[in-house]
Each structure stands twice: as C-alpha cells, then as structure tokens.
Design a protein around this motif. Sequence first.
Motif, short mmCIF file in Angstrom:
data_model
loop_
_atom_site.label_atom_id
_atom_site.label_comp_id
_atom_site.label_asym_id
_atom_site.label_seq_id
_atom_site.Cartn_x
_atom_site.Cartn_y
_atom_site.Cartn_z
N ARG A 28 0.83 -1.20 0.00
CA ARG A 28 0.00 0.00 0.00
C ARG A 28 0.86 1.25 0.00
N VAL A 29 1.91 1.23 0.80
CA VAL A 29 2.84 2.37 0.84
C VAL A 29 3.51 2.54 -0.51
N GLN A 30 3.93 1.43 -1.13
CA GLN A 30 4.55 1.48 -2.45
C GLN A 30 3.59 2.07 -3.48
N SER A 31 2.31 1.71 -3.37
CA SER A 31 1.29 2.22 -4.29
C SER A 31 1.26 3.74 -4.27
N MET A 32 1.30 4.31 -3.08
CA MET A 32 1.30 5.77 -2.96
C MET A 32 2.65 6.35 -3.34
N GLY A 33 3.73 5.63 -3.04
CA GLY A 33 5.07 6.10 -3.39
C GLY A 33 5.26 6.22 -4.89
N LEU A 57 2.97 -0.17 -10.84
CA LEU A 57 2.34 -0.76 -9.66
C LEU A 57 2.29 -2.28 -9.78
N GLY A 58 1.83 -2.76 -10.93
CA GLY A 58 1.74 -4.21 -11.15
C GLY A 58 3.09 -4.88 -11.04
N GLU A 59 4.11 -4.28 -11.62
CA GLU A 59 5.46 -4.84 -11.56
C GLU A 59 5.95 -4.94 -10.12
N ASN A 60 5.72 -3.90 -9.32
CA ASN A 60 6.14 -3.91 -7.92
C ASN A 60 5.41 -4.97 -7.11
N VAL A 90 -7.69 5.48 -6.59
CA VAL A 90 -7.75 4.45 -7.63
C VAL A 90 -6.53 3.52 -7.49
N GLY A 91 -5.38 4.09 -7.18
CA GLY A 91 -4.17 3.28 -7.00
C GLY A 91 -4.28 2.31 -5.85
#
Length: 184
Positions: A28-33, A57-60, A90-91
């Motif tokens: 979740r943090v990565q999504s916002m990052g 996002l998908g790759e991460n 949305v992310g």
Amino acid sequence: MVSSLLALQSAKVTDPNVQEAIQASQNRVQSMGIIHQKLYQGKQLGAIEMRDYFNNLGENILNSFDAASRITIECPMPELVLDIDTAVSVGLITNELITNSLKYAFVGRDNGTIRISLTRMDDDSLLLMVADNGIGKQPVEAVNETGFGTQLVELLTRQLEGTLTYENQNGTLVKLRFKRPVIT
C-alpha cells in the motif's frame, strides 16, 4: 523510507500472518510512493498518467509476491491523466484487487494474467476494470468478506462516489465506475 522500515520489521517476524499483514502494508505504501514518483517525473504538477502508473504498480506487486515469472499484468488502455487525489484512491483500490488476484485466483496454477484498464465512458464517468483469468470468485463471496483490504476498497469506492461490481468471466472481473474529472 516507510516501505524500507516495514521490510526491516518483516525480516524480524516469524509469524506468517504478521508477515502477510506487513507485506500488504508495504504494498500500500509502495502504491502511494509510485504516485508521488510519477508526480515528480511528470509534465503536469498534480496529475498522474495512469497507464504507466498501473504498469509500475503491477510490476512492484508481482515482485513482492515473487510472481513475475508466472503472472503477467497487462494494461490495455489509452493514456489517461487523473488528479493526484483521485489517482491515490484508484491506485490503492487497484493495489488491493491485484493483491487479491495474486493470493486467491491462481491457486494450483502455474501461470495467469491480470488485466487492468481505466477508461472514460460516454457519460464522462470513469470505469476501472481489474480482471484475472484465475479460478473465479462467486459474487456472493465478495459481499461476505470483512478483511482490511475489502474494507479499504469499500471506503475508497464511497469516497469516489463509485459503484463496485464483481463478476465471474473466465476468472474474476471487478468493475469500479465513478465520476471524476480527467485532466487533459
């Protein structure tokens, strides 16, 4: 930085349930990052191009699940720019839906595909679709879930004043329709 702190904490934990919860928080943090990274790299201040964001996002998330060699993420959509507030919501929703697909859709399968698209509809609403070709999920099951991820998706859907539907179509298809301005 927060993601790194969570990774350090996860390395000290032996309980698989706690590790899973930390991993979900880290994603979740990565999504916002990623949104903030795209914001700083982008041409428009306060706007995010979503196709590129979904690919990153998908790759991460695939990497965090060690699934990049067996699961493919596709984003068949035109370029579409959203304001930062809408992009964050949305992310986060997309993060949860991809995570659910990785956790549940491909059990007992060697490979699979997750498709993500966000398109502008004729009535100027937006339609987010996240589909997998996994084992499928009955719509009734979606209503009965009470996990944090499900609650987060429901909360963000309400925040977007959207409608969320689940369908079984050669896997699971989740649709989120909402009205938000697209930055051009």
